[in-house]
Design an enzyme around this catalytic site. Sequence first.
Site, PDB file in Angstrom:
ATOM      1  N   ALA A   8     -12.081 -29.714   0.336  1.00 31.62           N
ATOM      2  CA  ALA A   8     -11.731 -28.229   0.650  1.00 31.62           C
ATOM      3  C   ALA A   8     -11.863 -27.405  -0.658  1.00 31.62           C
ATOM      4  O   ALA A   8     -10.901 -26.796  -0.870  1.00 31.62           O
ATOM      5  CB  ALA A   8     -10.236 -28.292   1.021  1.00 31.62           C
ATOM      6  N   GLY A  12     -15.857 -25.998   1.210  1.00 29.20           N
ATOM      7  CA  GLY A  12     -15.282 -26.397   2.270  1.00 29.20           C
ATOM      8  C   GLY A  12     -14.265 -25.586   2.876  1.00 29.20           C
ATOM      9  O   GLY A  12     -13.922 -25.576   3.785  1.00 29.20           O
ATOM     10  N   LYS A  77     -18.637 -32.697  -3.843  1.00 29.91           N
ATOM     11  CA  LYS A  77     -19.699 -32.809  -4.669  1.00 29.91           C
ATOM     12  C   LYS A  77     -20.585 -34.154  -4.373  1.00 29.91           C
ATOM     13  O   LYS A  77     -20.076 -35.111  -4.023  1.00 29.91           O
ATOM     14  CB  LYS A  77     -19.488 -32.725  -6.100  1.00 29.91           C
ATOM     15  N   LYS A 185     -34.411 -25.810  -0.736  1.00 27.60           N
ATOM     16  CA  LYS A 185     -33.258 -25.633  -1.731  1.00 27.60           C
ATOM     17  C   LYS A 185     -33.385 -26.296  -2.836  1.00 27.60           C
ATOM     18  O   LYS A 185     -32.940 -26.195  -4.143  1.00 27.60           O
ATOM     19  CB  LYS A 185     -32.126 -25.738  -0.897  1.00 27.60           C
ATOM     20  N   ASN A 203     -28.680 -16.919 -14.592  1.00 21.00           N
ATOM     21  CA  ASN A 203     -30.036 -17.316 -13.976  1.00 21.00           C
ATOM     22  C   ASN A 203     -31.184 -16.351 -14.515  1.00 21.00           C
ATOM     23  O   ASN A 203     -32.265 -16.961 -14.835  1.00 21.00           O
ATOM     24  CB  ASN A 203     -30.020 -17.171 -12.470  1.00 21.00           C
ATOM     25  N   ASN A 252     -25.776 -14.100 -12.090  1.00 25.13           N
ATOM     26  CA  ASN A 252     -24.821 -15.233 -11.645  1.00 25.13           C
ATOM     27  C   ASN A 252     -25.025 -16.519 -12.506  1.00 25.13           C
ATOM     28  O   ASN A 252     -26.069 -16.488 -13.103  1.00 25.13           O
ATOM     29  CB  ASN A 252     -25.249 -15.814 -10.331  1.00 25.13           C
TER      30      ASN A 252
HETATM   31  N1  LIG Z   1     -20.171 -23.339  -4.391  1.00 27.10           N
HETATM   32  C1  LIG Z   1     -21.332 -22.841  -3.751  1.00 27.10           C
HETATM   33  O1  LIG Z   1     -21.569 -21.851  -3.695  1.00 27.10           O
HETATM   34  C2  LIG Z   1     -22.159 -23.764  -3.157  1.00 27.10           C
HETATM   35  C3  LIG Z   1     -22.243 -25.239  -2.991  1.00 27.10           C
HETATM   36  N2  LIG Z   1     -22.898 -25.920  -2.462  1.00 27.10           N
HETATM   37  C4  LIG Z   1     -22.675 -27.344  -2.489  1.00 27.10           C
HETATM   38  O2  LIG Z   1     -21.706 -27.934  -1.662  1.00 27.10           O
HETATM   39  C5  LIG Z   1     -21.104 -29.008  -2.140  1.00 27.10           C
HETATM   40  C6  LIG Z   1     -19.655 -28.718  -2.465  1.00 27.10           C
HETATM   41  O3  LIG Z   1     -19.698 -27.856  -3.751  1.00 27.10           O
HETATM   42  P1  LIG Z   1     -18.255 -26.950  -3.875  1.00 27.10           P
HETATM   43  O4  LIG Z   1     -17.372 -26.638  -2.713  1.00 27.10           O
HETATM   44  O5  LIG Z   1     -18.594 -25.848  -4.800  1.00 27.10           O
HETATM   45  O6  LIG Z   1     -17.304 -28.053  -4.886  1.00 27.10           O
HETATM   46  P2  LIG Z   1     -16.075 -28.222  -5.158  1.00 27.10           P
HETATM   47  O7  LIG Z   1     -15.776 -28.988  -6.273  1.00 27.10           O
HETATM   48  O8  LIG Z   1     -15.288 -26.746  -5.282  1.00 27.10           O
HETATM   49  O9  LIG Z   1     -15.349 -28.786  -4.078  1.00 27.10           O
HETATM   50  C7  LIG Z   1     -15.089 -30.166  -3.527  1.00 27.10           C
HETATM   51  C8  LIG Z   1     -13.674 -30.481  -3.358  1.00 27.10           C
HETATM   52  O10 LIG Z   1     -13.750 -31.966  -2.714  1.00 27.10           O
HETATM   53  C9  LIG Z   1     -12.765 -32.543  -3.464  1.00 27.10           C
HETATM   54  N3  LIG Z   1     -12.960 -33.861  -3.351  1.00 27.10           N
HETATM   55  C10 LIG Z   1     -13.362 -34.859  -4.196  1.00 27.10           C
HETATM   56  N4  LIG Z   1     -13.222 -36.248  -3.764  1.00 27.10           N
HETATM   57  C11 LIG Z   1     -12.675 -35.973  -2.376  1.00 27.10           C
HETATM   58  C12 LIG Z   1     -12.081 -37.017  -1.310  1.00 27.10           C
HETATM   59  N5  LIG Z   1     -12.873 -38.352  -1.610  1.00 27.10           N
HETATM   60  N6  LIG Z   1     -11.676 -36.794  -0.328  1.00 27.10           N
HETATM   61  C13 LIG Z   1     -11.393 -35.365  -0.305  1.00 27.10           C
HETATM   62  N7  LIG Z   1     -11.657 -34.572  -0.902  1.00 27.10           N
HETATM   63  C14 LIG Z   1     -12.345 -34.765  -2.342  1.00 27.10           C
HETATM   64  C15 LIG Z   1     -12.625 -32.216  -4.843  1.00 27.10           C
HETATM   65  O11 LIG Z   1     -11.596 -32.650  -5.637  1.00 27.10           O
HETATM   66  P3  LIG Z   1     -11.538 -32.730  -7.255  1.00 27.10           P
HETATM   67  O12 LIG Z   1     -11.801 -31.295  -7.611  1.00 27.10           O
HETATM   68  O13 LIG Z   1     -10.107 -32.884  -7.675  1.00 27.10           O
HETATM   69  O14 LIG Z   1     -12.761 -33.577  -7.496  1.00 27.10           O
HETATM   70  C16 LIG Z   1     -12.757 -30.404  -4.642  1.00 27.10           C
HETATM   71  O15 LIG Z   1     -11.495 -29.849  -4.392  1.00 27.10           O
HETATM   72  C17 LIG Z   1     -22.023 -29.515  -3.341  1.00 27.10           C
HETATM   73  O16 LIG Z   1     -22.767 -30.441  -3.132  1.00 27.10           O
HETATM   74  C18 LIG Z   1     -22.450 -27.937  -3.913  1.00 27.10           C
HETATM   75  O17 LIG Z   1     -23.836 -28.258  -4.621  1.00 27.10           O
HETATM   76  C19 LIG Z   1     -24.118 -25.558  -1.500  1.00 27.10           C
HETATM   77  C20 LIG Z   1     -24.151 -24.076  -1.455  1.00 27.10           C
HETATM   78  C21 LIG Z   1     -23.323 -23.211  -2.155  1.00 27.10           C
HETATM   79  C1  LIG Z   2     -29.605 -20.622  -6.220  1.00 24.63           C
HETATM   80  C2  LIG Z   2     -28.580 -21.087  -7.389  1.00 24.63           C
HETATM   81  C3  LIG Z   2     -29.534 -21.528  -8.576  1.00 24.63           C
HETATM   82  C4  LIG Z   2     -27.833 -19.783  -7.454  1.00 24.63           C
HETATM   83  O1  LIG Z   2     -26.975 -19.905  -8.783  1.00 24.63           O
HETATM   84  C5  LIG Z   2     -27.763 -22.056  -6.881  1.00 24.63           C
HETATM   85  O2  LIG Z   2     -27.836 -22.614  -5.710  1.00 24.63           O
HETATM   86  C6  LIG Z   2     -26.799 -22.963  -7.819  1.00 24.63           C
HETATM   87  O3  LIG Z   2     -26.073 -22.349  -8.616  1.00 24.63           O
HETATM   88  O4  LIG Z   2     -26.497 -24.031  -7.394  1.00 24.63           O
END
Ligand SMILES: NC(=O)C1=CN([C@@H]2O[C@H](COP(=O)(O)OP(=O)(O)OC[C@H]3O[C@@H](n4cnc5c(N)ncnc54)[C@H](OP(=O)(O)O)[C@@H]3O)[C@@H](O)[C@H]2O)C=CC1
Ligand SMILES: CC(C)(CO)C(=O)C(=O)O
Length: 312
Positions: A8, A12, A77, A185, A203, A252
């Site tokens: 989350a 999430g 992640k 992507k 970027n 960004n």
């Molecule tokens: N942020 C963005 O704008 C974008 C992100 N993504 C992708 O989405 C994915 C998530 O990214 P993002 O939301 O930024 O990541 P975050 O680090 O913000 O969120 C991941 C969350 O999952 C928690 N977590 C880790 N292990 C577990 C587990 N076993 N059970 C439950 N929760 C757990 C983490 O806790 P802890 O921090 O303690 O490890 C953290 O709170 C990545 O692959 C990213 O590349 C894709 C598009 C855009």
């Molecule tokens: C598209 C881009 C590069 C935007 O910052 C991105 O997806 C990221 O930072 O992971």
Amino acid sequence: MKIAVLGAGAMGSLYGSFLSQSGADLWLIDIWKEHIEEIQKKGITIEEGEASYSIPVKATIDKSQVGPVDLLLIFVKSYQTKKALEDLSPLIGEETTFLTLQNGLGNDEAIVERYGQNAILAGTSSFGATLLGPGRIRVAGRGETTLGILRGATTESLEKVAQLFRQSQLNPRIEENVQGPIWDKLLVNVGINALTALMQIPNGRLLDHKGLLYLLEQAVREAEEVAKALQVPTSPQPVEKTKKIAQVTGHNFSSMYQDLHNGRRTEIDAINGKVAACAKSVGLPTPVNETLGLLIEAMTEVKQIKRNRSDT
Ligand SMILES: NC(=O)C1=CN([C@@H]2O[C@H](COP(=O)(O)OP(=O)(O)OC[C@H]3O[C@@H](n4cnc5c(N)ncnc54)[C@H](OP(=O)(O)O)[C@@H]3O)[C@@H](O)[C@H]2O)C=CC1
Ligand SMILES: CC(C)(CO)C(=O)C(=O)O
């Protein structure tokens, strides 16, 4: 439909709060206690442009409180995926469909390896979000969600998920072969993320330096060749598209920049690292991707970034 979002964090919380507004029975699950307690008290607080609003969502660190779900959205992640998949028995029944919208390669394979008997969907998200603190996120931009079948799901069940995403303003687009958008992507992330993280620049600055632009182009071209060899149907002109995205998101800081800056591990293994690994399997050279991978690995060590207990 009963849904759980595992992880989350920024994304999430965004997807969970939007989906909960469609009336779905939705749970957010995370390991960060303080964050979950804040959501339980105040919901998810979302900042978007000048607006700030809260959406009440059920949240827990205890999966047994949730029980079996119809849809399990994985949003940890990429380096946390394997570990996060280990202990899901309270959430999984025969009818549970998995969905990953994570960046990079290998998340879908990890789900198939462990839960291959279940229906599995995959896709991408061009929404952007940042975790500001316990219970609080910023939505950086709205985009679309591509969705496709990876294994075992029917077109009816995919359409049902897409319909729910439509009602939740998550702008779904169904893809026949979802590896296409996943690699599209990936190609962008391959060109922008590691270079901006290493140089500690936003970027857009990649476009101002001849050498950096050359490395961006080479990294994307190498990955494009790998996609071709693997017969992945990517979109044309990925180099031009990557430069355009670097320009549009010019101010960004990439996610990899932010991870290193905040003393966190990066998703390098699932991005440039995975391209290099796939290239080996088809006998192609990827010197730029390999070098970027080694440099990020070294930078992670230099900054003494430790693995979390949740990582693999
Ligand atoms: N942020 C963005 O704008 C974008 C992100 N993504 C992708 O989405 C994915 C998530 O990214 P993002 O939301 O930024 O990541 P975050 O680090 O913000 O969120 C991941 C969350 O999952 C928690 N977590 C880790 N292990 C577990 C587990 N076993 N059970 C439950 N929760 C757990 C983490 O806790 P802890 O921090 O303690 O490890 C953290 O709170 C990545 O692959 C990213 O590349 C894709 C598009 C855009
Ligand atoms: C598209 C881009 C590069 C935007 O910052 C991105 O997806 C990221 O930072 O992971």
